[in-house]
Design a protein around this motif. Sequence first.
Motif, PDB file in Angstrom:
ATOM      1  N   VAL A 269      23.447  50.849  51.859  1.00 51.41           N
ATOM      2  CA  VAL A 269      22.762  50.391  53.034  1.00 51.41           C
ATOM      3  C   VAL A 269      22.889  48.969  53.453  1.00 51.41           C
ATOM      4  N   ALA A 270      23.508  48.183  52.588  1.00 49.24           N
ATOM      5  CA  ALA A 270      23.707  46.943  52.734  1.00 49.24           C
ATOM      6  C   ALA A 270      24.755  46.415  51.894  1.00 49.24           C
ATOM      7  N   ASP A 271      25.251  45.254  52.278  1.00 54.09           N
ATOM      8  CA  ASP A 271      26.396  44.680  51.304  1.00 54.09           C
ATOM      9  C   ASP A 271      25.949  44.287  50.079  1.00 54.09           C
ATOM     10  N   ARG A 272      26.567  44.139  49.036  1.00 56.61           N
ATOM     11  CA  ARG A 272      25.962  43.912  47.718  1.00 56.61           C
ATOM     12  C   ARG A 272      27.115  42.855  46.978  1.00 56.61           C
ATOM     13  N   PRO A 273      26.771  41.661  46.746  1.00 52.58           N
ATOM     14  CA  PRO A 273      27.746  40.829  46.081  1.00 52.58           C
ATOM     15  C   PRO A 273      28.166  41.130  44.822  1.00 52.58           C
ATOM     16  N   GLY A 274      27.446  41.847  43.919  1.00 51.46           N
ATOM     17  CA  GLY A 274      27.878  41.834  42.668  1.00 51.46           C
ATOM     18  C   GLY A 274      27.938  40.875  41.653  1.00 51.46           C
ATOM     19  N   LEU A 275      28.015  41.125  40.406  1.00 49.90           N
ATOM     20  CA  LEU A 275      27.785  40.283  39.327  1.00 49.90           C
ATOM     21  C   LEU A 275      28.648  39.130  38.918  1.00 49.90           C
ATOM     22  N   LEU A 276      29.909  39.555  39.367  1.00 46.88           N
ATOM     23  CA  LEU A 276      31.083  38.737  39.303  1.00 46.88           C
ATOM     24  C   LEU A 276      30.850  37.328  40.411  1.00 46.88           C
ATOM     25  N   ARG A 277      30.413  37.916  41.720  1.00 50.65           N
ATOM     26  CA  ARG A 277      30.457  36.694  42.372  1.00 50.65           C
ATOM     27  C   ARG A 277      29.203  35.991  42.324  1.00 50.65           C
ATOM     28  N   ALA A 278      28.037  36.635  41.503  1.00 51.90           N
ATOM     29  CA  ALA A 278      26.846  35.742  41.466  1.00 51.90           C
ATOM     30  C   ALA A 278      27.252  34.878  40.121  1.00 51.90           C
ATOM     31  N   ALA A 279      28.210  34.932  39.367  1.00 53.40           N
ATOM     32  CA  ALA A 279      28.522  34.007  38.378  1.00 53.40           C
ATOM     33  C   ALA A 279      29.723  32.954  38.583  1.00 53.40           C
ATOM     34  N   ASP A 280      29.996  33.005  40.128  1.00 48.48           N
ATOM     35  CA  ASP A 280      30.809  31.946  40.742  1.00 48.48           C
ATOM     36  C   ASP A 280      30.514  30.432  40.236  1.00 48.48           C
ATOM     37  N   ILE A 300      38.437  43.906  35.697  1.00 48.49           N
ATOM     38  CA  ILE A 300      37.709  42.836  34.843  1.00 48.49           C
ATOM     39  C   ILE A 300      39.193  41.815  34.634  1.00 48.49           C
ATOM     40  N   LEU A 301      40.223  42.492  33.891  1.00 51.95           N
ATOM     41  CA  LEU A 301      41.306  41.942  33.527  1.00 51.95           C
ATOM     42  C   LEU A 301      41.717  40.939  34.659  1.00 51.95           C
ATOM     43  N   ARG A 302      41.908  41.654  35.927  1.00 52.61           N
ATOM     44  CA  ARG A 302      42.584  40.918  37.102  1.00 52.61           C
ATOM     45  C   ARG A 302      41.573  39.984  37.663  1.00 52.61           C
ATOM     46  N   ALA A 303      40.347  39.927  37.536  1.00 57.83           N
ATOM     47  CA  ALA A 303      39.376  38.787  37.945  1.00 57.83           C
ATOM     48  C   ALA A 303      39.614  37.652  36.924  1.00 57.83           C
ATOM     49  N   ILE A 304      39.795  38.175  35.766  1.00 60.76           N
ATOM     50  CA  ILE A 304      40.049  36.968  34.740  1.00 60.76           C
ATOM     51  C   ILE A 304      41.346  36.140  35.006  1.00 60.76           C
ATOM     52  N   GLU A 305      42.362  36.835  35.417  1.00 60.57           N
ATOM     53  CA  GLU A 305      43.476  36.147  35.762  1.00 60.57           C
ATOM     54  C   GLU A 305      43.641  35.466  36.599  1.00 60.57           C
ATOM     55  N   ASP A 306      43.276  36.326  37.917  1.00 59.87           N
ATOM     56  CA  ASP A 306      43.776  35.932  39.365  1.00 59.87           C
ATOM     57  C   ASP A 306      42.723  35.448  40.038  1.00 59.87           C
ATOM     58  N   ASP A 321      35.383  32.156  40.651  1.00 58.47           N
ATOM     59  CA  ASP A 321      35.977  31.349  39.652  1.00 58.47           C
ATOM     60  C   ASP A 321      34.961  31.080  38.479  1.00 58.47           C
ATOM     61  N   PHE A 322      34.872  32.222  37.726  1.00 57.06           N
ATOM     62  CA  PHE A 322      33.759  32.222  36.505  1.00 57.06           C
ATOM     63  C   PHE A 322      34.513  32.118  35.072  1.00 57.06           C
ATOM     64  N   GLN A 323      33.704  31.674  34.178  1.00 60.33           N
ATOM     65  CA  GLN A 323      34.270  31.492  32.744  1.00 60.33           C
ATOM     66  C   GLN A 323      33.596  32.769  31.922  1.00 60.33           C
ATOM     67  N   LEU A 324      34.355  33.417  31.373  1.00 52.91           N
ATOM     68  CA  LEU A 324      33.920  34.672  30.401  1.00 52.91           C
ATOM     69  C   LEU A 324      33.476  34.265  29.109  1.00 52.91           C
ATOM     70  N   VAL A 325      32.507  35.140  28.646  1.00 51.66           N
ATOM     71  CA  VAL A 325      32.083  35.303  27.280  1.00 51.66           C
ATOM     72  C   VAL A 325      31.850  36.986  26.991  1.00 51.66           C
ATOM     73  N   ALA A 326      32.479  37.400  26.256  1.00 52.99           N
ATOM     74  CA  ALA A 326      32.312  38.727  26.032  1.00 52.99           C
ATOM     75  C   ALA A 326      31.662  39.012  24.620  1.00 52.99           C
TER      76      ALA A 326
END
Length: 528
Positions: A269-280, A300-306, A321-326
């Motif tokens: 019912v509304a836009d959701r930014p998502g966790l990747l955008r929250a980590a910008d 996730i791979l594309r988000a890491i690389e591009d 533009d986030f830094q990733l720890v898995a």
Amino acid sequence: MKPLTVIGFLGSTLDASKFGPTRWNKWRPSVGLCMHPDLRVDRFIMLHGGLHRRLADYVIEDIGAVSPETRVEPRLLDFDDAWDFEEVYGKLLDFARAEPFDPEAQDYLIHITTGTHVAQICLFLLTEAHYLPGRLLQTQPARGAVSAAGTWNMIDLDLSRYDSIATRFAVAAAEGQSFLKSGIETRNPAFNRMIDEIEKVALRSRAPMLLTGPTGAGKSQLARRIHELRRANHLIAGPFVEVNCATLKGDGAMSALFGHRKGAFTGAVADRPGLLRAADKGMLFLDEIGELGLDEQAMILRAIEDKVFLPVGADREASSDFQLVAGTNRELGETVAAGLFREDLYARLNLWTFRLPGLAERREDIAPNLDYELDRFAEREGDRVSFNKEARERYLAFAVSPDARWPANFRDLAASVTRMATLSPRGRIDLECVESEIARLKRLWSGAAESDGLEALLGGEAAAAIDPFDRVQLAEVLRVCRASRSLSEAGRTLFAASRLRRSSANDADRLRKYLARFGLDWGTVSAA
């Protein structure tokens, strides 16, 4: 001594003077550096522009008069704009790459007194990056006296050579390591070496990091401390966003991670930014990344690389533009072989992989962690609790013994300390309380070790009829089934080696037949 080569710019202002004997009363940097008896310059590579050819010839002649042994090599280096950093750095880099340096046969000094401020900065950066293989040379006029030679000193960029700076670096490194360990004075040498390496990577690399190890080993806490360390050093500005990938199932996984547009599906019912955008501009910690589906792994791979991804239902890409720890408690290499994890994503994550050992592998660190957990209890509850001497000795003797299994690692230790502190209202944990807690831990661990769930699934009589050899095998099969999302996925995991040898034609059918031997089917097992 090896021959000495100096590289520097002709000073269009500082090196200029009127012709005549009075010029020898003036400090001219390029001439002066060749006048020192304690600085023998065998070769001087003099960089200058086309407009200053005449001045260069004039200065070269004077250098020949005061230092006949110095061979001056003028090099024409013209800039359209001597204050344009990009142009100056680029042309100096080209010069450095083309010059046939031989550090084994010659020493090099980089003269940073002359040239524009931009040129001096570029010489410094190229020397620091080892494109120019030498030390920095600084000259200046003599104070309180008329001297054409002036004074000189060398700057060694190996900061470990400077005692006061080296001491400060050592203190800073120790603080960084202690910070990652939450201030706990750990004693395990291998763990301390690993933390030291993590601290170096955290401060010098933006590449993804992969933390592996058993549940409760401290992956989440370490990831949070890495974020705080980077933030304290101004390497990151955004938030720490943590998500347990095991909780992301079905269609909701895409939406939670990458966001969605309003109307993308029923209930949107509304836009959701998502966790990747929250980590910008911050850090994203994907715990249990091995639980992600293959589609989510690809995005996730594309988000890491591009740094871009496509939200659910969107026709335009979003960026972050986030830094990733898995983190994972799985062996991702085996999961890749089983076809459950993308090989390209694993390769991207596997640059910096660190395995956190369980508590049972670090028994010498139980004592300092015991104090840490008491401090945490005091902060949380506002009540300071401590052990009496006999109680502490008894608890530690048990904790470091083979009888203490610590299957949930630091979570077990934290829960144990919390129980003892809560049951000691006078602020002192005594021997009776410790003995009671040891008995409780043995009961808890004994129950976890003995129960494989077969009685609940098959009934007591049927479970008792299974040979111990078959029981162990069946328990492992059921564990894999419960951790899998489909019969086919469980089959690929269980028969990974057969699949590599291409000796298993249908993993799902093979698993189905195995379960049928015990009167079980996929629906019953997955529901349980």
